[in-house]
Enzyme design. Structure first.
Site, PDB file in Angstrom:
ATOM      1  N   SER A 204      25.156  37.661  35.915  1.00 19.24           N
ATOM      2  CA  SER A 204      25.372  38.372  34.297  1.00 19.24           C
ATOM      3  C   SER A 204      25.565  39.490  34.272  1.00 19.24           C
ATOM      4  CB  SER A 204      25.196  37.383  33.724  1.00 19.24           C
ATOM      5  OG  SER A 204      25.100  36.318  34.186  1.00 19.24           O
ATOM      6  N   THR A 205      25.780  40.406  33.479  1.00 20.12           N
ATOM      7  CA  THR A 205      25.289  41.880  32.960  1.00 20.12           C
ATOM      8  C   THR A 205      24.147  41.539  31.903  1.00 20.12           C
ATOM      9  OG1 THR A 205      27.712  42.435  32.895  1.00 20.12           O
ATOM     10  CG2 THR A 205      26.107  43.920  31.337  1.00 20.12           C
TER      11      THR A 205
ATOM     12  N   LYS B 169      25.562  48.864  35.985  1.00 19.45           N
ATOM     13  CA  LYS B 169      26.798  48.107  35.499  1.00 19.45           C
ATOM     14  C   LYS B 169      27.012  48.121  34.087  1.00 19.45           C
ATOM     15  CE  LYS B 169      29.908  44.484  34.574  1.00 19.45           C
ATOM     16  NZ  LYS B 169      30.230  43.813  34.866  1.00 19.45           N
TER      17      LYS B 169
ATOM     18  N   ALA C 151      29.081  51.726  33.997  1.00 18.48           N
ATOM     19  CA  ALA C 151      30.328  51.904  34.296  1.00 18.48           C
ATOM     20  C   ALA C 151      31.352  51.388  33.001  1.00 18.48           C
ATOM     21  CB  ALA C 151      30.439  50.786  35.468  1.00 18.48           C
TER      22      ALA C 151
ATOM     23  N   LEU D 142      34.102  54.084  31.180  1.00 19.67           N
ATOM     24  CA  LEU D 142      35.519  53.212  30.973  1.00 19.67           C
ATOM     25  C   LEU D 142      35.598  53.160  29.725  1.00 19.67           C
ATOM     26  CD1 LEU D 142      35.018  50.315  34.296  1.00 19.67           C
ATOM     27  CD2 LEU D 142      36.280  52.379  33.799  1.00 19.67           C
TER      28      LEU D 142
ATOM     29  N   CYS E 269      33.163  42.482  27.932  1.00 22.16           N
ATOM     30  CA  CYS E 269      32.569  43.377  28.542  1.00 22.16           C
ATOM     31  C   CYS E 269      32.068  44.297  27.869  1.00 22.16           C
ATOM     32  CB  CYS E 269      32.209  43.989  29.373  1.00 22.16           C
ATOM     33  SG  CYS E 269      31.886  42.363  30.790  1.00 22.16           S
TER      34      CYS E 269
ATOM     35  N   GLN F 228      32.150  46.130  24.978  1.00 23.36           N
ATOM     36  CA  GLN F 228      31.957  46.445  23.450  1.00 23.36           C
ATOM     37  C   GLN F 228      30.074  45.442  23.488  1.00 23.36           C
ATOM     38  OE1 GLN F 228      33.652  45.451  20.139  1.00 23.36           O
ATOM     39  NE2 GLN F 228      31.942  44.484  19.002  1.00 23.36           N
TER      40      GLN F 228
ATOM     41  N   LYS G  30      44.395  41.620  28.129  1.00 26.69           N
ATOM     42  CA  LYS G  30      45.363  42.239  27.539  1.00 26.69           C
ATOM     43  C   LYS G  30      45.769  41.199  29.060  1.00 26.69           C
ATOM     44  CE  LYS G  30      42.878  43.826  32.218  1.00 26.69           C
ATOM     45  NZ  LYS G  30      41.916  43.917  33.972  1.00 26.69           N
TER      46      LYS G  30
HETATM   47  C1  UDX Z   1      30.177  36.754  32.724  1.00 30.17           C
HETATM   48  C2  UDX Z   1      28.476  36.973  32.689  1.00 30.17           C
HETATM   49  O1  UDX Z   1      28.355  36.068  32.547  1.00 30.17           O
HETATM   50  C3  UDX Z   1      28.314  38.535  31.980  1.00 30.17           C
HETATM   51  O2  UDX Z   1      27.655  38.341  31.300  1.00 30.17           O
HETATM   52  C4  UDX Z   1      29.193  39.742  32.596  1.00 30.17           C
HETATM   53  O3  UDX Z   1      29.261  40.399  31.231  1.00 30.17           O
HETATM   54  C5  UDX Z   1      30.948  38.759  31.991  1.00 30.17           C
HETATM   55  O4  UDX Z   1      31.319  38.248  33.195  1.00 30.17           O
HETATM   56  P1  UDX Z   1      31.727  35.034  31.938  1.00 30.17           P
HETATM   57  O5  UDX Z   1      31.773  34.722  33.475  1.00 30.17           O
HETATM   58  O6  UDX Z   1      32.523  35.853  31.637  1.00 30.17           O
HETATM   59  O7  UDX Z   1      30.292  36.107  32.075  1.00 30.17           O
HETATM   60  O8  UDX Z   1      31.469  34.186  30.547  1.00 30.17           O
HETATM   61  P2  UDX Z   1      31.872  32.545  30.482  1.00 30.17           P
HETATM   62  O9  UDX Z   1      33.278  32.424  31.307  1.00 30.17           O
HETATM   63  O10 UDX Z   1      31.695  32.135  29.195  1.00 30.17           O
HETATM   64  O11 UDX Z   1      31.392  31.655  31.954  1.00 30.17           O
HETATM   65  C6  UDX Z   1      29.983  30.927  31.282  1.00 30.17           C
HETATM   66  C7  UDX Z   1      29.448  29.674  32.154  1.00 30.17           C
HETATM   67  O12 UDX Z   1      27.988  29.404  32.016  1.00 30.17           O
HETATM   68  C8  UDX Z   1      30.133  28.807  30.820  1.00 30.17           C
HETATM   69  O13 UDX Z   1      31.057  27.956  31.432  1.00 30.17           O
HETATM   70  C9  UDX Z   1      29.079  27.916  30.324  1.00 30.17           C
HETATM   71  O14 UDX Z   1      29.241  26.737  30.140  1.00 30.17           O
HETATM   72  C10 UDX Z   1      28.039  28.262  31.691  1.00 30.17           C
HETATM   73  N1  UDX Z   1      26.832  28.635  31.555  1.00 30.17           N
HETATM   74  C11 UDX Z   1      25.956  28.730  30.399  1.00 30.17           C
HETATM   75  C12 UDX Z   1      25.546  27.478  31.756  1.00 30.17           C
HETATM   76  O15 UDX Z   1      26.307  26.737  32.488  1.00 30.17           O
HETATM   77  N2  UDX Z   1      24.399  27.409  31.781  1.00 30.17           N
HETATM   78  C13 UDX Z   1      23.720  27.791  30.584  1.00 30.17           C
HETATM   79  O16 UDX Z   1      23.082  27.259  30.480  1.00 30.17           O
HETATM   80  C14 UDX Z   1      24.771  28.542  29.312  1.00 30.17           C
HETATM   81  C1  UDX Z   2      35.655  45.312  32.904  1.00 32.42           C
HETATM   82  C2  UDX Z   2      35.677  46.106  33.654  1.00 32.42           C
HETATM   83  O1  UDX Z   2      36.655  47.404  33.630  1.00 32.42           O
HETATM   84  C3  UDX Z   2      34.988  45.892  34.769  1.00 32.42           C
HETATM   85  O2  UDX Z   2      34.816  45.960  35.632  1.00 32.42           O
HETATM   86  C4  UDX Z   2      33.574  44.744  34.309  1.00 32.42           C
HETATM   87  O3  UDX Z   2      33.462  43.670  35.566  1.00 32.42           O
HETATM   88  C5  UDX Z   2      34.368  43.881  33.320  1.00 32.42           C
HETATM   89  O4  UDX Z   2      34.836  45.329  32.082  1.00 32.42           O
HETATM   90  P1  UDX Z   2      38.116  43.667  31.466  1.00 32.42           P
HETATM   91  O5  UDX Z   2      37.229  44.066  30.629  1.00 32.42           O
HETATM   92  O6  UDX Z   2      38.052  42.600  32.694  1.00 32.42           O
HETATM   93  O7  UDX Z   2      37.153  44.445  32.665  1.00 32.42           O
HETATM   94  O8  UDX Z   2      39.093  44.895  31.964  1.00 32.42           O
HETATM   95  P2  UDX Z   2      39.806  46.139  31.768  1.00 32.42           P
HETATM   96  O9  UDX Z   2      40.696  46.131  32.739  1.00 32.42           O
HETATM   97  O10 UDX Z   2      38.533  47.142  31.721  1.00 32.42           O
HETATM   98  O11 UDX Z   2      40.525  46.140  30.195  1.00 32.42           O
HETATM   99  C6  UDX Z   2      39.363  46.470  28.983  1.00 32.42           C
HETATM  100  C7  UDX Z   2      40.206  46.596  28.074  1.00 32.42           C
HETATM  101  O12 UDX Z   2      40.176  48.417  27.651  1.00 32.42           O
HETATM  102  C8  UDX Z   2      41.394  46.283  27.713  1.00 32.42           C
HETATM  103  O13 UDX Z   2      41.517  45.763  26.554  1.00 32.42           O
HETATM  104  C9  UDX Z   2      42.299  47.027  27.892  1.00 32.42           C
HETATM  105  O14 UDX Z   2      43.835  46.738  27.703  1.00 32.42           O
HETATM  106  C10 UDX Z   2      41.351  48.487  27.639  1.00 32.42           C
HETATM  107  N1  UDX Z   2      42.349  49.369  28.829  1.00 32.42           N
HETATM  108  C11 UDX Z   2      41.953  49.422  29.547  1.00 32.42           C
HETATM  109  C12 UDX Z   2      43.443  50.329  27.146  1.00 32.42           C
HETATM  110  O15 UDX Z   2      43.317  50.385  26.299  1.00 32.42           O
HETATM  111  N2  UDX Z   2      43.554  51.490  28.042  1.00 32.42           N
HETATM  112  C13 UDX Z   2      43.318  51.793  29.632  1.00 32.42           C
HETATM  113  O16 UDX Z   2      43.722  52.866  30.089  1.00 32.42           O
HETATM  114  C14 UDX Z   2      42.124  50.894  30.050  1.00 32.42           C
END
Ligand code: UDX
Ligand code: UDX
Length: 465
Positions: free
Chosen positions: A132-133, A221, A224, A228, A277, A279, A340
């Site tokens: 997790s971040t 993290k 980055a 972006l 991620c 915001q 996206k």
């Molecule tokens: C992940 C990272 O956790 C987040 O910090 C990073 O910035 C983006 O990627 P993501 O996998 O996208 O998040 O989150 P989500 O799809 O919500 O999955 C988290 C899962 O953890 C959920 O399915 C939730 O049910 C589970 N969870 C949460 C547990 O199993 N135990 C807990 O105590 C809390």
């Molecule tokens: C991002 C990071 O890229 C990834 O490395 C990290 O692990 C999680 O956060 P993600 O949020 O899944 O990944 O998608 P990303 O492709 O980065 O796009 C983020 C948002 O920016 C989207 O809404 C996308 O549409 C927007 N975007 C991206 C633009 O509006 N213009 C661009 O040129 C690129």
């Protein structure tokens, strides 16, 4: 140390795909993904692979290859912790909605819950990997909980942030630009780092596996994602200047992107960035800066979010002002709701704010998205608390056909860059709409010349008239 058994807590967008790829590439390691959410685990176990809870291109194939062989999805968290030599923590870390740091700091309650559960269950030494971040120095907190509440085993904490982007998760995992592993510099720390390096080395070239200290890894993290997001806000800020001056943002992006110091990626102007991620991580960074009294630094990064909010609101205002300053009672159709393309994820999607603004202007929304469910869209709107759940449902109709969605619409707004939107029969759509028929392209993907030739009045982000 050779890892034979991995557990991952959190079967979400990160945990699920990451573990599926590790299991595919390391058939000798048993990988168990656990989650408190039983219906999510059921969906990961679904016989019909189109029902996986996370949609990602090719993920079904990767899961099909390993599931039941060395990849398992389960709700028995204790058992999986007990068995594992290495535990990935991949639970969500939302922005706090209460108390100190509300609206900014990361809420670490799920991380703490995991740490306490590991401490309670573990009988042997384990390596804990933060996926997790997290805010910088979270590893310290996890270690403190494990050392103070555990039953004697030794724990090593590694930071291994995930850089995959949704929609390209499988490709990003298979061919990462780099893998980052942060750990302690003690002998035990080095051994733990090497154990994780050895896992990735099954498919990632060694020179792409970077090892650092824990804090550098955690901060990288956030950095980055902040960089972006800042590129997107920068190009979006330029998009408005282009609209006013008659320049074309795609031409500007191409011109600057050919400068090798700038590079061509992440320069696509849009209705705003979304996703779980960007915001959250910037708010987190802002909170850290403020905590250290670095107010100028905090304000600098805050501006990236302000421009993003401005861009979303600007888009809905452009729709209202173009439609003769009123959208009351008019049908406006959204093509796309996901943040996206190629994902069913809608977290922080710009479509949500734009929709909310237009509903407040009494528009009737039609929405078509190839992957997002109607329940998800309604829940997204409900979370804003702008109006009642009934009012949201009355204001938004969700369609399974783009042609039905566009039928009778005064305007069409493109909110997600799904590939299929480009190849629709736009002549047919035009004929089914009242005139003038407007198209607002918030992603700059449609062939505006062709649409204008049909008769549409077109507005594209970043294109002057
Ligand atoms: C992940 C990272 O956790 C987040 O910090 C990073 O910035 C983006 O990627 P993501 O996998 O996208 O998040 O989150 P989500 O799809 O919500 O999955 C988290 C899962 O953890 C959920 O399915 C939730 O049910 C589970 N969870 C949460 C547990 O199993 N135990 C807990 O105590 C809390
Ligand atoms: C991002 C990071 O890229 C990834 O490395 C990290 O692990 C999680 O956060 P993600 O949020 O899944 O990944 O998608 P990303 O492709 O980065 O796009 C983020 C948002 O920016 C989207 O809404 C996308 O549409 C927007 N975007 C991206 C633009 O509006 N213009 C661009 O040129 C690129």
């Amino acid at each position: 140390m050779i890892i034979k058994n991995i557990c991952c807590i959190g079967a979400g967008y990160v945990g699920g795909p990451t573990m599926a790829v590790i299991a595919q590439k390391c058939p000798q390691i048993k990988v168990t993904v656990v989650d408190v959410n039983a219906s999510r685990i059921d969906a990961w176990n679904a016989a019909d692979l189109s029902k996986l809870p996370v949609f990602e291109p090719d993920l079904d194939k990767v899961v099909a290859e390993s599931r039941g062989r060395n990849l398992y999805f389960s709700t028995d968290i204790d058992e999986a912790i007990h068995e594992a030599d290495m535990i990935f923590i991949s639970v969500n870390t939302p922005t706090k909605t209460y108390g100190k740091g509300k609206g900014m700091a990361a809420d670490l309650k799920y991380i703490e819950r995991c740490a306490r559960q590991i401490a309670r269950v573990a009988k042997q030494d384990k390596i804990i990997v933060e996926k997790s971040t997290l805010p910088v120095r979270t590893a310290e907190a996890i270690k403190s909980i494990l050392d103070n509440t555990g039953n004697g085993p030794q724990f090593q904490i590694l930071s291994n942030p995930e850089f995959l982007a949704e929609g390209t998760a499988v490709q990003d995992l298979l061919f990462p630009d780099r893998v980052l592993i942060g750990g302690e510099s003690s002998e035990e720390g080095k051994q733990a780092i090497q154990a994780l390096v050895a896992i990735y080395a099954h498919w990632v070239p060694r020179e792409r596996i970077l090892t650092t200290n824990v804090w550098s890894s955690e901060l990288s993290k956030l950095t980055a994602n902040a960089f972006l997001a800042q590129r997107v806000s920068s190009i979006n800020a330029m998009s408005e200047i282009c609209e006013k001056t008659g320049a074309d943002i795609d031409e500007v992006a191409q011109a600057i992107g050919m400068d090798s110091r700038i590079g061509p990626k992440f320069l696509k102007a849009s209705v705003g960035f979304g996703g779980s991620c960007f915001q959250k991580d910037i708010l987190n960074l802002v909170y850290i800066a403020k905590t250290y009294g670095l107010h100028e630094v905090a304000q600098y990064w805050e501006q990236v979010i302000k421009i993003n909010d401005y861009q979303k609101n600007r888009f809905s205002e452009m729709i209202v002002s173009t439609l003769y300053n009123t959208v009351s009672g008019k049908k406006i159709t959204f093509l796309g709701w996901a943040f996206k393309r190629d994902t069913n994820d809608t977290r922080e999607s710009p479509a949500i704010q734009v929709a909310d603004n237009l509903i407040s202007e009494q528009a009737q929304l039609g929405v078509y998205d190839p992957k997002v469910s109607p329940e998800r869209m309604y829940t997204d709107l409900d979370h804003l608390n702008t109006r009642s759940e009934q009012e949201n449902r009355a204001a938004v109709q969700v369609y399974t056909s783009p042609y039905d969605a566009c039928h009778g619409a005064h305007a069409i707004a493109v909110l997600t860059e799904w590939e299929e939107f480009k190849s629709y029969d736009w002549q047919r759509i035009y004929e089914s709409m009242p005139k003038p028929a407007f198209v607002f392209d918030g992603r700059g993907i449609l062939d505006t010349m062709a649409l204008r030739a049909i008769g549409f009045v077109c507005y594209t982000i970043g294109k002057g008239s």
